[in-house]
Design an enzyme around this catalytic site. Structure first.
Site, PDB file in Angstrom:
ATOM      1  N   ASN A 105       0.842  -1.199   0.000  1.00 40.14           N
ATOM      2  CA  ASN A 105       0.000   0.000   0.000  1.00 40.14           C
ATOM      3  C   ASN A 105       0.873   1.244   0.000  1.00 40.14           C
ATOM      4  OD1 ASN A 105       0.593   0.694   2.878  1.00 40.14           O
ATOM      5  ND2 ASN A 105      -0.486  -1.242   3.235  1.00 40.14           N
ATOM      6  N   PHE A 117      -5.804   3.387  13.971  1.00 40.56           N
ATOM      7  CA  PHE A 117      -5.890   4.398  12.912  1.00 40.56           C
ATOM      8  C   PHE A 117      -6.909   3.945  11.878  1.00 40.56           C
ATOM      9  CE2 PHE A 117      -2.205   5.932  14.914  1.00 40.56           C
ATOM     10  CZ  PHE A 117      -1.928   7.198  14.431  1.00 40.56           C
ATOM     11  N   LYS A 153     -14.492   0.247  13.975  1.00 40.98           N
ATOM     12  CA  LYS A 153     -13.179  -0.287  14.334  1.00 40.98           C
ATOM     13  C   LYS A 153     -12.921  -0.178  15.841  1.00 40.98           C
ATOM     14  CE  LYS A 153     -10.709   0.352   9.948  1.00 40.98           C
ATOM     15  NZ  LYS A 153      -9.588   1.038   9.253  1.00 40.98           N
ATOM     16  N   LYS A 170     -12.277  -3.759  17.623  1.00 36.70           N
ATOM     17  CA  LYS A 170     -10.866  -3.979  17.969  1.00 36.70           C
ATOM     18  C   LYS A 170     -10.560  -3.603  19.422  1.00 36.70           C
ATOM     19  CE  LYS A 170      -9.850  -2.833  13.159  1.00 36.70           C
ATOM     20  NZ  LYS A 170      -9.462  -4.110  12.585  1.00 36.70           N
TER      21      LYS A 170
END
Length: 402
Positions: free
Chosen positions: A209, A323, A337, A341
């Protein structure tokens, strides 16, 4: 930073004067206001225009030149300074300051300032080790002046020994410590992940990426400068590793990143996960280069391990920061998220905004915590964003220890 700080830099006449340009540039990138005073001999090594361009302020070198403002210039600069740095500092200027001599703009301003004064000497080894110079240095230390010790190595004159200007990182670190204090994260163990992951297709090709690692490296650098013990787990980048990192672990794939994070997780107080981890990898790796054929090529992809989610499962009392770099539905994706998480907070940025995201020195972020509170931050340097993140990590760790 809460308030923009001002550093006045005095540049003396020595071959190391060119390194003062890098110091000015680095401080400006940290959103610090910089004013430069040059001795007349310094102007023989670097032009005032160079420092004027880098600092974006007029450079002062002559006490009797026509003033740029109606202030008494040496008093005005003395009052503006939050920290006063002399780099490189010659034996001559060190001696004049130690003797109370104020016969040019630099020494006059130093005499008038109440700011912390940091001196970075650079000279021939024989001069540096001369007992008169050493006595002057000790005298100034007793008066509260700070010194960034010169390094040992090959000098411009060809000699080898102590007297080489200290590394720019060490000088900038000393200034930062003077301005903001370097020990507010002392005793905290922080692990930072940074950069991309690389998933091999064959010995030639891979999937990756656009992450440059700049955000993660900025966080690691700031954490070190604030006194934390930092472990940096990094995918492949071209960025110089910040000085003072306690441990550097280099990784490539999402799997190797997971292994490194998992291995270092127990000993950290906080995990800041800024690495851009691939969600998918080729299901089958080809040991030989995949040859071109007529028609299209299909590569079957398999899910990689979700590093942040796995750490969230074993979180315990650690602070977890995630992030979210998105191109759409930023808030919805970021909040999802946080929950999935088990994060304490997430740093979200919209990659479609100019100045945000990969391969820039700036960012525009929203920080959302586990309770859904959100703070918006405008365009700023990634190092300023790093400080905001670290402030929040510090606050959470301190709450846990109450």
């Amino acid at each position: 930073m809460e308030n923009k700080k001002t550093v006045v830099i005095g540049v003396c006449g020595g071959i190391a004067a060119y390194k003062a340009c890098e110091v000015v540039s680095r401080l400006k990138k940290m959103n610090i206001e910089v004013h430069v005073i040059m001795t007349k001999s310094a102007c023989e090594f670097v032009t005032p225009m160079t420092f004027q361009t880098l600092s974006q302020n007029f450079v002062v070198s002559d006490m009797f030149e026509e003033p740029k403002t109606w202030d008494v210039e040496h008093i005005s600069l003395a009052k503006k300074a939050d920290t006063f740095l002399i780099v490189p500092a010659t034996a001559n200027v060190i001696g004049k300051i130690a003797s109370g001599i104020a016969d040019d703009m630099l020494t006059t301003t130093v005499m008038a300032t109440k700011a912390d004064v940091i001196i970075a000497p650079a000279m021939n080894t024989g001069m540096y080790e001369n007992p008169i110079v050493q006595d002057n240095i000790e005298k100034l230390k007793k008066y509260g002046y700070s010194f960034v010790e010169p390094a040992s190595g090959r000098l411009a004159c060809g000699d080898t020994g102590k007297g080489k200007l200290a590394d720019v990182d060490d000088i900038v670190h000393a200034v930062y410590a003077s301005l903001y204090g370097s020990d507010d994260l002392k005793g905290m163990k922080i692990t930072v992940t940074a950069g991309p992951t690389v998933e091999d297709i064959d010995p030639v090709r891979y999937i990756t990426n656009r992450s440059s690692g700049k955000m993660g490296y900025s966080i690691a650098k700031r954490a070190v400068m604030r006194g934390a013990d930092v472990t940096l787990i990094s995918g492949p980048t071209s960025i110089e590793v910040p000085r003072g990192i306690k441990k550097l672990v280099k990784t490539m794939s999402a799997e190797s990143l997971f292994e490194a994070v998992n291995e270092n997780f127990e000993e950290c107080d906080a995990l800041i996960q800024s690495a851009a981890v691939a969600d998918y990898k080729p299901k089958n790796y080809s040991k030989k280069k995949v040859k071109k054929k007529d028609g299209d090529l299909s590569i079957e992809l398999a899910r990689t391990k979700d590093v942040a989610k796995e750490m969230g499962k074993i979180k315990s009392d650690k602070v977890l920061v995630g992030f979210a770099a998105e191109t759409n539905d930023l808030l919805e994706n970021a909040q999802r998220k946080i929950e999935s998480k088990n994060l304490d907070f997430i740093v979200a940025n919209d990659l479609t905004k100019k100045g945000a995201g990969f391969n820039t020195d700036t960012n525009i972020v929203k920080i959302i915590d586990a309770e859904g509170n959100m703070e918006d931050y405008p365009l700023m340097s990634k190092e300023d964003v790093a400080d905001i993140i670290l402030d929040k990590v510090k606050e959470l760790l301190e709450k846990q220890n109450r």
